[in-house]
Design a protein around this motif. Sequence first.
Motif, PDB file in Angstrom:
ATOM      1  N   PRO A 187      -1.619  -4.023   6.839  1.00  0.00           N
ATOM      2  CA  PRO A 187      -0.649  -3.658   5.858  1.00  0.00           C
ATOM      3  C   PRO A 187      -1.472  -2.635   4.701  1.00  0.00           C
ATOM      4  O   PRO A 187      -2.751  -2.754   4.638  1.00  0.00           O
ATOM      5  N   LYS A 188      -0.677  -2.044   3.956  1.00  0.00           N
ATOM      6  CA  LYS A 188      -1.195  -0.620   3.265  1.00  0.00           C
ATOM      7  C   LYS A 188      -1.211  -1.193   1.745  1.00  0.00           C
ATOM      8  O   LYS A 188      -1.724  -0.944   0.989  1.00  0.00           O
ATOM      9  N   THR A 189      -0.279  -2.206   1.679  1.00  0.00           N
ATOM     10  CA  THR A 189       0.195  -2.784   0.290  1.00  0.00           C
ATOM     11  C   THR A 189       0.210  -4.353   0.217  1.00  0.00           C
ATOM     12  O   THR A 189       0.322  -4.794   1.264  1.00  0.00           O
ATOM     13  N   TRP A 190       0.081  -5.079  -0.859  1.00  0.00           N
ATOM     14  CA  TRP A 190      -0.097  -6.432  -0.876  1.00  0.00           C
ATOM     15  C   TRP A 190       1.223  -6.956  -0.351  1.00  0.00           C
ATOM     16  O   TRP A 190       1.405  -7.958   0.128  1.00  0.00           O
ATOM     17  N   ALA A 191       2.517  -6.137  -0.927  1.00  0.00           N
ATOM     18  CA  ALA A 191       3.532  -6.558  -0.699  1.00  0.00           C
ATOM     19  C   ALA A 191       3.837  -6.625   0.914  1.00  0.00           C
ATOM     20  O   ALA A 191       4.365  -7.671   1.432  1.00  0.00           O
ATOM     21  N   ASP A 220     -13.825 -11.801  -3.708  1.00  0.00           N
ATOM     22  CA  ASP A 220     -14.261 -10.259  -3.347  1.00  0.00           C
ATOM     23  C   ASP A 220     -12.772  -9.662  -3.165  1.00  0.00           C
ATOM     24  O   ASP A 220     -12.421  -8.682  -4.064  1.00  0.00           O
ATOM     25  N   PRO A 221     -11.828  -9.968  -2.283  1.00  0.00           N
ATOM     26  CA  PRO A 221     -10.552  -9.627  -2.274  1.00  0.00           C
ATOM     27  C   PRO A 221      -9.802  -9.432  -3.590  1.00  0.00           C
ATOM     28  O   PRO A 221      -9.120  -8.433  -4.021  1.00  0.00           O
ATOM     29  N   LEU A 222      -9.902 -10.610  -4.401  1.00  0.00           N
ATOM     30  CA  LEU A 222      -9.314 -10.693  -5.813  1.00  0.00           C
ATOM     31  C   LEU A 222      -9.682  -9.597  -6.643  1.00  0.00           C
ATOM     32  O   LEU A 222      -8.941  -8.905  -7.298  1.00  0.00           O
ATOM     33  N   VAL A 223     -11.075  -9.594  -6.773  1.00  0.00           N
ATOM     34  CA  VAL A 223     -11.475  -8.279  -7.929  1.00  0.00           C
ATOM     35  C   VAL A 223     -11.485  -7.073  -7.312  1.00  0.00           C
ATOM     36  O   VAL A 223     -11.309  -6.077  -7.885  1.00  0.00           O
ATOM     37  N   SER A 224     -11.256  -6.948  -5.925  1.00  0.00           N
ATOM     38  CA  SER A 224     -10.977  -5.747  -5.257  1.00  0.00           C
ATOM     39  C   SER A 224      -9.632  -5.231  -5.745  1.00  0.00           C
ATOM     40  O   SER A 224      -9.351  -3.791  -6.192  1.00  0.00           O
ATOM     41  N   LEU A 225      -8.596  -6.189  -5.474  1.00  0.00           N
ATOM     42  CA  LEU A 225      -7.231  -5.583  -5.802  1.00  0.00           C
ATOM     43  C   LEU A 225      -7.164  -5.240  -7.295  1.00  0.00           C
ATOM     44  O   LEU A 225      -6.473  -4.422  -7.655  1.00  0.00           O
ATOM     45  N   MET A 251      -5.917  -7.338 -13.758  1.00  0.00           N
ATOM     46  CA  MET A 251      -6.545  -8.607 -13.197  1.00  0.00           C
ATOM     47  C   MET A 251      -5.784  -9.825 -12.981  1.00  0.00           C
ATOM     48  O   MET A 251      -5.740 -10.409 -12.090  1.00  0.00           O
ATOM     49  N   LEU A 252      -4.626 -10.046 -13.897  1.00  0.00           N
ATOM     50  CA  LEU A 252      -3.847 -11.007 -13.700  1.00  0.00           C
ATOM     51  C   LEU A 252      -2.829 -10.984 -12.503  1.00  0.00           C
ATOM     52  O   LEU A 252      -2.424 -11.924 -11.681  1.00  0.00           O
ATOM     53  N   ALA A 253      -2.425  -9.842 -12.332  1.00  0.00           N
ATOM     54  CA  ALA A 253      -1.719  -9.359 -11.208  1.00  0.00           C
ATOM     55  C   ALA A 253      -2.509  -9.693  -9.783  1.00  0.00           C
ATOM     56  O   ALA A 253      -1.869 -10.247  -8.697  1.00  0.00           O
ATOM     57  N   ALA A 254      -3.745  -9.238  -9.883  1.00  0.00           N
ATOM     58  CA  ALA A 254      -4.483  -9.487  -8.654  1.00  0.00           C
ATOM     59  C   ALA A 254      -4.740 -11.030  -8.259  1.00  0.00           C
ATOM     60  O   ALA A 254      -4.615 -11.415  -7.361  1.00  0.00           O
TER      61      ALA A 254
END
Lengths: 458, 291
Positions: A187-191, A220-225, A251-254
């Motif tokens: 996938p390209k986006t989180w959605a 790692d994925p969290l702070v990357s997002l 950050m909250l959205a991630a």
Amino acid sequence: MNPTRRVLLAGAAAATLSGCATAGSSDDTTNKGNTSAENPLGVPAETPLEVVIFKGGYGDAYAIDAQNRYKQKYPKAAVDQKGIQRVGEVLQPRFVADSPPDVVDNSGAGRLDLATLVSSGKLKDLKELLDAPSLDDPSKKVRDTLMPGVVDEGTFDGKTVILNYSSVLWGVWYSKSLFAKHGWTFPKTWAEMLTLNEEIKKAGIAPWTWQGKYPEYMNDPLVSLAAKAGGFDLVKSIDNLEPNAWKSPAMLAAADAIYQLAARGHIMAGSEALSHTEAQNAWCKGQAAFIPCGSWLEGEQQQVTPAGFDMVMGTVPALTGSDKLPNGAVMAASSESFLVPAKAKNVQGGLEFLRILFSKQVARGFAESAKALPVVNGATDGLTLPSGLSSVAQAVKAAGPNVFSYRFRTWYAPLSKAVDDATGELLTKRVNPEQWADRVQKAADAVAKDTSIAKHTR
Amino acid sequence: MRHGKYRFLVGAMAAPLALYAIFVISPYVQAFYLAFTDWNGISNEANPVGLANFTKLWSDPLFLAALRNNGLLLLVVPLATIVLALFFSAATRGTRVYRVVYFFPQLLSVAIIAVLWQFVYTPNSGLLNGFLNAVGLSSWKQSWLAEPDLALWCVMAAMIWSAVGFYVVLFSAAMESIPVELMEAALIDGASSGAIFRRITLPLIFESVQVAFIYLGIAALDGFALVQIMTVGPGGPDNSTEVMGLGLWRNAFTYGKFGYASAMGVAMFLLTLSLAALLLRATRREQVELA
């Protein structure tokens, strides 16, 4: 400093390492020979050189290669090189007593805390090396032969004191053959990620697993997002401990994006208690489709990866359609921290050793023997890489200048622990994203307030 | 002659005593000194900070959590281990095979025990969940070490399992030294086996039990190795298995706060010492002479 204290500390050092340390510091007189085009750093030809290398997952073949080249260039200098495991235990007393080796690869589980080394002024500024002509192309400075971010990452308050050798990228791993079989695309986006997860679930496979015993793997994925959505400014505000940086919308959205994996049941049952080995092996057996990890995964899983698994690393998808960083932006950091102690007896020799180590030939050998990406530009050109490493190399190319890295993990270990703890709770749904941000922000504020912790800014 | 004997003794003891002084006593003494400084482990300067490290301990939420957890270990582990060990040693009198089996865990290093128990608890292929599945209790299945309310109890189980065998052997040996006539006399008087245990066996082996309490109390104030290897985090989830030793190690080796870590060490030392003194006092009894 009063003498009794010194005696006592030298004693502490002696007790740790059966008395090999001697107290007393020499003055900072550099032992420097004449400079020339061949010898731009002015290495004294006869001064011995002592090198201590961490001999871990990457082995020490590349360092031995560099040592041989050094000996060829300075045949009169005796080179003493050791590949060891517990670098910290062995070298701590020598740093205390100010009689360190000339080059140290401060890596592995037992390494010395970098922030402490820096705040104690034990490291040599590497500016002279970075501005020296590189070995491969004298018209290029050493600093221009390194991948983006490497010099920055070794810089503390304007002084570059370490250079990392191996480039590590963080992303989400999957099996190319498994995805081809089911007709899935990364996938390209989180959605899109969440939609694909539902599809994977229908195929009877858990969409994600993770190394829950060590919650930092999911950070790692969290702070990357968060970095993708919030851009370099967000990364800086986090590292600079700015008020409410952890509660910023990106950050909250991630945090919410990662939380959704748990909330929607996209994570393999029991993952929160699995060690990295258990989770990664389950993933290699095809029990889960995705796993977050750094680029060392392929090497680490070598023994258990089934033939035809073809693991590849995808960069963490975009968080929203309006991210500040373009798609393909990737979190990268480097490891295998090479440094020259400020009180080394042969500082110039140490710098020269690093100049040889960071040359293309030696770096190429590293890629081949250690199966990891060296930080020297173009070192892997023309090599046939295994699927994982080649996907990592491609990710570096695709990212171009959009490579980011957080520094708070090395700067503020207590904050890093607080983030790990909170993320572990987030993925077991015991806290929600807002509570996660609250907790982490509180920890960041506590570090900011604590006068005993040396602060850094970028 | 006498003079020569002392000279020999001094000559024989000097080397081991010197080694002991250098490698055991002097680090202790240095730790006491370092606890009053801000030494970072690398610098050759250590500035005195007075009692700051100690006052900080009382507002450090992690240290307080550790204190709580070690306290719980202290309440549960010694008592449970001793009760089990007494039970097993009484129940297996005369059958040596069991004692050998109970002693097995004692032969394994703590690291191996921790890894083994991690396999027992691991959620998807672990022994415990597999067992629950097999006996039809699959609704009880858990991610044992990832549940904050269960993790510490899981560590305790491993701790007790690994300690019980040693005390079975200790208590069995003590029980065997009880004269048979005493037991026979009690039996002839019509004492029940419960009464014999309470009135005769336990009082006569009480010294061993006392020693066991002190050893196990000290072990309960530690717990570092098991927690470090077995638990999530380690010390988790969310610090629910944090112990003092783990906090000390983390502060020293990952935070570079050797001064503060030494203060933790000193606090642990004092706690252990006062615990031992307290237990010795509280459990003092009249000695029973059998001769």
